[in-house]
Design a protein around this motif. Sequence first.
Motif, PDB file in Angstrom:
ATOM      1  N   VAL A  86       1.096  -1.455  -0.309  1.00 15.91           N
ATOM      2  CA  VAL A  86       0.164  -0.170   0.104  1.00 15.91           C
ATOM      3  C   VAL A  86       1.134   1.394   0.218  1.00 15.91           C
ATOM      4  N   ASP A  87       1.813   0.648   0.378  1.00 16.03           N
ATOM      5  CA  ASP A  87       2.954   1.760   0.248  1.00 16.03           C
ATOM      6  C   ASP A  87       3.542   2.561  -0.941  1.00 16.03           C
ATOM      7  N   GLY A  88       3.560   1.609  -2.060  1.00 12.81           N
ATOM      8  CA  GLY A  88       4.449   1.677  -3.046  1.00 12.81           C
ATOM      9  C   GLY A  88       5.302   0.970  -2.877  1.00 12.81           C
ATOM     10  N   LYS A  89       5.639   0.552  -2.258  1.00 17.15           N
ATOM     11  CA  LYS A  89       7.356   0.290  -2.212  1.00 17.15           C
ATOM     12  C   LYS A  89       7.673  -1.521  -2.190  1.00 17.15           C
ATOM     13  N   MET A 100      -2.506   5.142  -0.167  1.00 16.10           N
ATOM     14  CA  MET A 100      -1.880   4.758  -1.039  1.00 16.10           C
ATOM     15  C   MET A 100      -1.451   5.932  -2.077  1.00 16.10           C
ATOM     16  N   TYR A 101      -0.313   5.799  -2.415  1.00 13.00           N
ATOM     17  CA  TYR A 101       0.857   6.468  -3.451  1.00 13.00           C
ATOM     18  C   TYR A 101       0.312   6.883  -4.160  1.00 13.00           C
ATOM     19  N   ASN A 131       1.655   4.003 -10.397  1.00 17.21           N
ATOM     20  CA  ASN A 131       0.547   4.904  -9.852  1.00 17.21           C
ATOM     21  C   ASN A 131      -0.430   3.583  -9.051  1.00 17.21           C
ATOM     22  N   VAL A 132      -0.131   3.073  -7.356  1.00 22.96           N
ATOM     23  CA  VAL A 132      -1.096   2.170  -7.081  1.00 22.96           C
ATOM     24  C   VAL A 132      -2.866   1.925  -7.254  1.00 22.96           C
ATOM     25  N   VAL A 162     -13.312   5.195  -5.474  1.00 17.25           N
ATOM     26  CA  VAL A 162     -13.540   3.698  -6.393  1.00 17.25           C
ATOM     27  C   VAL A 162     -12.851   3.182  -6.215  1.00 17.25           C
ATOM     28  N   LEU A 163     -11.789   3.011  -5.488  1.00 13.12           N
ATOM     29  CA  LEU A 163     -11.490   2.158  -5.600  1.00 13.12           C
ATOM     30  C   LEU A 163     -11.697   1.230  -3.643  1.00 13.12           C
ATOM     31  N   GLU A 164     -12.014   2.268  -2.493  1.00 15.33           N
ATOM     32  CA  GLU A 164     -12.601   2.028  -1.690  1.00 15.33           C
ATOM     33  C   GLU A 164     -13.530   1.238  -1.589  1.00 15.33           C
TER      34      GLU A 164
END
Length: 332
Positions: free
Chosen positions: A191-194, A221-222, A239-240, A275-277
């Motif tokens: 979720v941190d994009g890493k 989220m990034y 883009n995560v 939308v994602l949530e």
Amino acid sequence: MTDKILTGDRPTGQLHLGHYVGSLRARVELQNQHPQTILIADMQGLTDNGHNPAKVAENILNVLADYLAVGIDPQRTTLCLQSGLPALAELTQFYANLVTVSRLERNPTVKAEIASKEFGASIPAGFLTYPISQAADITAFRATLVPVGDDQLPMIEQTNEVVRKVNNVAGQELLVECRALIGKASRLPGVDGKAKMSKSLGNALVLGASEKDISKAVKKMYTDPGHLRIEDPGKVEGNVVFTYLDAFHPDEALVAGLKEHYQRGGLGDGQVKKVLEECLQELLAPIRERRERFIADKGELMRILQAGTQAAREETGVVLQDLKKAFGLPIL
């Protein structure tokens, strides 16, 4: 053609969305098409948790509850415990004599994980040799299809090397080679994009996550750091939020429209995250509810695990006996 499927997870914590998109979703579908075994790999979990075995022991039933919650049916899928299958340890020992240390050290998956765990020169022997153990798991069930993430492809390659070496020594086609099944999104970023989603990195969203946890994760989220104003064009690559939408949203046309709008400008990050949530809340709510019911009845979980392990013990014992016969070793 009917495949024999073998897959599994290390019980070092609850399963998360990375597991779900990587192979759990496929396992639910595959159990209706092929014979399938899911291995709770507690011995493999100990390869880097030998100093803290409780972390593995306490999560065995957690992982089993996760499997059942996503739709794995113990009437159609054999669910078993790695440490309850003595044939696996014997096969591992046989195979260890056919694989060199240098070959294990060259395995890209092993190299990457050793680096990420910062073992330095203190690499546990069990961790270095776990590709051999994994080969034993796969071949003991004569599995032909193994759902994995793309980071595990070197493990499949090494398993097939072991198969060819054993067959050469035995002088017959004793074991069968397998192939990998890669999911739609074979690796899910955290979720941190890493890096990839991982419990140890603290960037995972578990399948039993609460509504609050899901909302908090999505908000963090990034996105695109260059997308400073709503009217600015944004990037979807890396883009995560869009990576997760691609992986989980059932309406591909809707996601494609969001991407086009975001790229031309006029669509804010907050709107996309909303939308994602909504998507993740809808996906995880029934899984969370089922999981709570299963974990509340640990006696039933143990019954399911014992029954599956007994069936798997008989199946893997046949492969071990076949190998001993082929090698000219006595069966006592």
